[in-house]
Motif scaffolding. Structure first.
Motif, PDB file in Angstrom:
ATOM      1  N   GLY A   1      30.174 -48.013  51.732  1.00 20.77           N
ATOM      2  CA  GLY A   1      30.013 -47.346  50.444  1.00 20.77           C
ATOM      3  C   GLY A   1      30.112 -45.840  50.554  1.00 20.77           C
ATOM      4  N   GLY A   2      29.872 -45.177  49.439  1.00 26.38           N
ATOM      5  CA  GLY A   2      30.006 -43.728  49.387  1.00 26.38           C
ATOM      6  C   GLY A   2      28.767 -43.006  49.879  1.00 26.38           C
ATOM      7  N   LEU A   3      28.795 -41.685  49.725  1.00 25.27           N
ATOM      8  CA  LEU A   3      27.663 -40.835  50.086  1.00 25.27           C
ATOM      9  C   LEU A   3      26.885 -40.483  48.824  1.00 25.27           C
ATOM     10  CD1 LEU A   3      29.358 -38.376  52.615  1.00 25.27           C
ATOM     11  CD2 LEU A   3      28.185 -40.540  53.093  1.00 25.27           C
ATOM     12  N   LEU A   4      25.567 -40.448  48.947  1.00 27.82           N
ATOM     13  CA  LEU A   4      24.690 -40.012  47.865  1.00 27.82           C
ATOM     14  C   LEU A   4      24.075 -38.684  48.283  1.00 27.82           C
ATOM     15  CD1 LEU A   4      23.308 -40.665  45.117  1.00 27.82           C
ATOM     16  CD2 LEU A   4      21.431 -41.659  46.464  1.00 27.82           C
ATOM     17  N   PHE A   5      24.338 -37.639  47.492  1.00 27.29           N
ATOM     18  CA  PHE A   5      23.859 -36.298  47.810  1.00 27.29           C
ATOM     19  C   PHE A   5      22.779 -35.859  46.840  1.00 27.29           C
ATOM     20  CE2 PHE A   5      28.236 -36.245  49.425  1.00 27.29           C
ATOM     21  CZ  PHE A   5      28.074 -35.660  50.677  1.00 27.29           C
ATOM     22  N   ALA A   6      21.767 -35.161  47.356  1.00 30.15           N
ATOM     23  CA  ALA A   6      20.811 -34.436  46.532  1.00 30.15           C
ATOM     24  C   ALA A   6      21.125 -32.950  46.693  1.00 30.15           C
ATOM     25  CB  ALA A   6      19.376 -34.727  46.965  1.00 30.15           C
ATOM     26  N   VAL A   7      21.496 -32.315  45.583  1.00 29.84           N
ATOM     27  CA  VAL A   7      21.926 -30.913  45.612  1.00 29.84           C
ATOM     28  C   VAL A   7      21.283 -30.171  44.451  1.00 29.84           C
ATOM     29  CG1 VAL A   7      24.134 -31.454  46.712  1.00 29.84           C
ATOM     30  CG2 VAL A   7      23.968 -31.403  44.212  1.00 29.84           C
ATOM     31  N   SER A   8      21.330 -28.851  44.508  1.00 28.59           N
ATOM     32  CA  SER A   8      20.808 -28.042  43.410  1.00 28.59           C
ATOM     33  C   SER A   8      21.586 -28.340  42.134  1.00 28.59           C
ATOM     34  CB  SER A   8      20.917 -26.551  43.747  1.00 28.59           C
ATOM     35  OG  SER A   8      20.091 -26.219  44.839  1.00 28.59           O
ATOM     36  N   ASP A   9      20.874 -28.514  41.051  1.00 30.42           N
ATOM     37  CA  ASP A   9      21.513 -28.851  39.786  1.00 30.42           C
ATOM     38  C   ASP A   9      22.543 -27.797  39.385  1.00 30.42           C
ATOM     39  OD1 ASP A   9      21.609 -30.730  37.561  1.00 30.42           O
ATOM     40  OD2 ASP A   9      20.753 -29.123  36.354  1.00 30.42           O
ATOM     41  N   GLU A  10      22.272 -26.543  39.691  1.00 28.63           N
ATOM     42  CA  GLU A  10      23.180 -25.465  39.295  1.00 28.63           C
ATOM     43  C   GLU A  10      24.514 -25.524  40.038  1.00 28.63           C
ATOM     44  OE1 GLU A  10      21.328 -22.082  42.350  1.00 28.63           O
ATOM     45  OE2 GLU A  10      20.820 -22.046  40.213  1.00 28.63           O
ATOM     46  N   ASP A  11      24.564 -26.234  41.157  1.00 32.79           N
ATOM     47  CA  ASP A  11      25.802 -26.339  41.936  1.00 32.79           C
ATOM     48  C   ASP A  11      26.699 -27.484  41.472  1.00 32.79           C
ATOM     49  OD1 ASP A  11      25.212 -24.192  43.573  1.00 32.79           O
ATOM     50  OD2 ASP A  11      24.280 -25.418  45.148  1.00 32.79           O
ATOM     51  N   VAL A  12      26.184 -28.337  40.587  1.00 34.62           N
ATOM     52  CA  VAL A  12      26.931 -29.549  40.217  1.00 34.62           C
ATOM     53  C   VAL A  12      28.321 -29.258  39.658  1.00 34.62           C
ATOM     54  CG1 VAL A  12      26.963 -31.533  38.660  1.00 34.62           C
ATOM     55  CG2 VAL A  12      24.895 -30.993  39.953  1.00 34.62           C
ATOM     56  N   PRO A  13      28.491 -28.332  38.705  1.00 38.44           N
ATOM     57  CA  PRO A  13      29.843 -28.090  38.181  1.00 38.44           C
ATOM     58  C   PRO A  13      30.834 -27.690  39.275  1.00 38.44           C
ATOM     59  CG  PRO A  13      28.209 -27.100  36.739  1.00 38.44           C
ATOM     60  CD  PRO A  13      27.480 -27.531  37.970  1.00 38.44           C
ATOM     61  N   ASP A  14      30.416 -26.815  40.175  1.00 38.35           N
ATOM     62  CA  ASP A  14      31.310 -26.376  41.250  1.00 38.35           C
ATOM     63  C   ASP A  14      31.610 -27.516  42.219  1.00 38.35           C
ATOM     64  OD1 ASP A  14      31.469 -23.814  40.225  1.00 38.35           O
ATOM     65  OD2 ASP A  14      29.813 -23.043  41.465  1.00 38.35           O
ATOM     66  N   ILE A  15      30.595 -28.338  42.509  1.00 35.70           N
ATOM     67  CA  ILE A  15      30.803 -29.457  43.429  1.00 35.70           C
ATOM     68  C   ILE A  15      31.766 -30.470  42.828  1.00 35.70           C
ATOM     69  CG2 ILE A  15      29.691 -31.460  44.500  1.00 35.70           C
ATOM     70  CD1 ILE A  15      27.205 -29.706  44.894  1.00 35.70           C
ATOM     71  N   MET A  16      31.560 -30.839  41.580  1.00 41.65           N
ATOM     72  CA  MET A  16      32.433 -31.823  40.946  1.00 41.65           C
ATOM     73  C   MET A  16      33.860 -31.292  40.837  1.00 41.65           C
ATOM     74  SD  MET A  16      30.377 -34.292  40.675  1.00 41.65           S
ATOM     75  CE  MET A  16      31.415 -35.469  39.803  1.00 41.65           C
ATOM     76  N   HIS A  17      34.005 -29.999  40.572  1.00 45.53           N
ATOM     77  CA  HIS A  17      35.337 -29.391  40.524  1.00 45.53           C
ATOM     78  C   HIS A  17      35.989 -29.437  41.900  1.00 45.53           C
ATOM     79  CE1 HIS A  17      38.536 -26.700  39.179  1.00 45.53           C
ATOM     80  NE2 HIS A  17      38.321 -25.958  40.255  1.00 45.53           N
ATOM     81  N   ALA A  18      35.208 -29.144  42.933  1.00 47.98           N
ATOM     82  CA  ALA A  18      35.745 -29.150  44.296  1.00 47.98           C
ATOM     83  C   ALA A  18      36.124 -30.560  44.737  1.00 47.98           C
ATOM     84  CB  ALA A  18      34.728 -28.551  45.264  1.00 47.98           C
ATOM     85  N   LEU A  19      35.325 -31.542  44.364  1.00 48.01           N
ATOM     86  CA  LEU A  19      35.651 -32.929  44.704  1.00 48.01           C
ATOM     87  C   LEU A  19      36.950 -33.362  44.031  1.00 48.01           C
ATOM     88  CD1 LEU A  19      32.116 -34.595  44.487  1.00 48.01           C
ATOM     89  CD2 LEU A  19      33.502 -34.352  46.553  1.00 48.01           C
ATOM     90  N   ALA A  20      37.110 -32.986  42.766  1.00 45.23           N
ATOM     91  CA  ALA A  20      38.348 -33.328  42.059  1.00 45.23           C
ATOM     92  C   ALA A  20      39.540 -32.641  42.710  1.00 45.23           C
ATOM     93  CB  ALA A  20      38.228 -32.915  40.588  1.00 45.23           C
ATOM     94  N   GLY A  21      39.354 -31.403  43.125  1.00 46.18           N
ATOM     95  CA  GLY A  21      40.435 -30.663  43.762  1.00 46.18           C
ATOM     96  C   GLY A  21      40.788 -31.165  45.146  1.00 46.18           C
ATOM     97  N   ALA A  22      39.846 -31.873  45.772  1.00 40.91           N
ATOM     98  CA  ALA A  22      40.091 -32.392  47.126  1.00 40.91           C
ATOM     99  C   ALA A  22      40.936 -33.660  47.108  1.00 40.91           C
ATOM    100  CB  ALA A  22      38.763 -32.664  47.829  1.00 40.91           C
TER     101      ALA A  22
END
Length: 286
Positions: free
Chosen positions: A242-263
């Motif tokens: 299965g995938g990875l489950l991450f706990a991250v700062s809520d404020e980083d979510v938009p940048d993380i989701m954008h980076a994942l899409a870009g990857a």
């Protein structure tokens, strides 16, 4: 240095694909700690009554994924067995200061999942000749996809906790993270990405025994709210690779989701919940 080992019986009929899935599953433990795999050893058991070419195909599938991971396959060990088994012992490396653990989630953290779930249900339905070819193809794609891209993207952010989702299902591995961090994890059950058709097959009763064992063991720690039995069955469903489950700062979510899409992620990623202060139940479904 990170060292891990994992192996299991076939989950698909095609030997090459089985080798890929088993290898991806074993490599995942290194990615879940923020590391990169470097060396792998084959672990194989095989019946004497089967054609050795089948074993060759299994090993070739494993080698394919080890190569994709940028690691070196340096041999291994095999034994005779009544049923086939395959996996890897993997050595990887990580900067100790940047190593991810399943402890560390903080109240307010967002939870990001990097693969859709439902492999146990879909595989059970396929064995019962009830799953569509499209559903099985998606499940296979999910199981043999490496968690490398997710690891590489999140390495650029502050990760408070991480775990990979395997045999204990999304709820089981979330429970480990909640207990280790001394928090409660609120999971938005309807936001969890599912393999196509998985909900229909669960509704029809194609739920593996492992899901029931997971439920029996963990349900006292889970506030299921008003979730349907079908949906909770999927959250307890044991996953393969299965995938990875991450706990991250809520404020980083938009940048993380954008980076994942870009990857160019080849699996579904989603914000699936948040960590909150510890409550009576370690997991709350919302």
């Amino acid at each position: 240095m990170i060292q891990t080992a994992d192996f299991f019986t076939p989950v698909v009929d095609d030997p090459f694909t089985f080798g890929q899935i088993a290898a991806a599953n074993a490599l995942s433990d290194v990615y879940a700690m923020g590391g990169k795999p470097k060396i792998a050893l084959n672990l194989a058991a095989f019946p004497n009554c089967l054609d050795p070419a089948i074993l060759a195909d299994i090993l070739a599938g494993g080698a394919d994924k080890v190569k994709e991971a940028g690691a070196v396959l340096a041999g291994g060990h095999s034994i005779s067995s009544d049923e086939p088994l395959y996996g890897l012992a993997v050595t990887g490396f990580v900067n100790p200061a940047a190593m991810w653990k399943n402890a560390g989630a903080r109240a307010g953290d967002a939870l990001i999942l990097t693969k859709q779930i439902g492999t146990g249900v879909v595989n059970t339905a396929f064995k019962g000749e009830a799953a569509s070819d499209a559903s099985e193809a998606e499940a296979i794609h999910v199981m043999r996809s490496l968690n490398a891209k997710a690891r590489d993207v999140l390495a650029g952010f502050s990760v408070h906790a991480c775990t990979d989702i395997t045999g204990f299902g999304l709820i089981g591995h979330s429970l480990e993270m909640a207990r280790a961090g001394g928090v409660t994890l609120e999971i938005r059950a309807r936001s969890v990405p599912l393999i196509t058709g998985a909900a229909d097959y669960a509704e029809e009763g194609f739920v593996p025994a492992g899901a029931y064992r997971n439920r029996d063991y963990m349900q006292d720690c889970v506030d299921e709210g008003k979730m349907s039995r079908t949906l909770t069955d999927l959250l307890y469903d044991p996953q393969t690779s299965g995938g990875l489950l991450f706990a991250v700062s809520d404020e980083d979510v938009p940048d993380i989701m954008h980076a994942l899409a870009g990857a160019g992620m080849e699996t579904k990623t989603a914000l699936v919940g948040h960590a909150v202060k510890a409550q009576t139940k370690a997991i709350r479904l919302r």
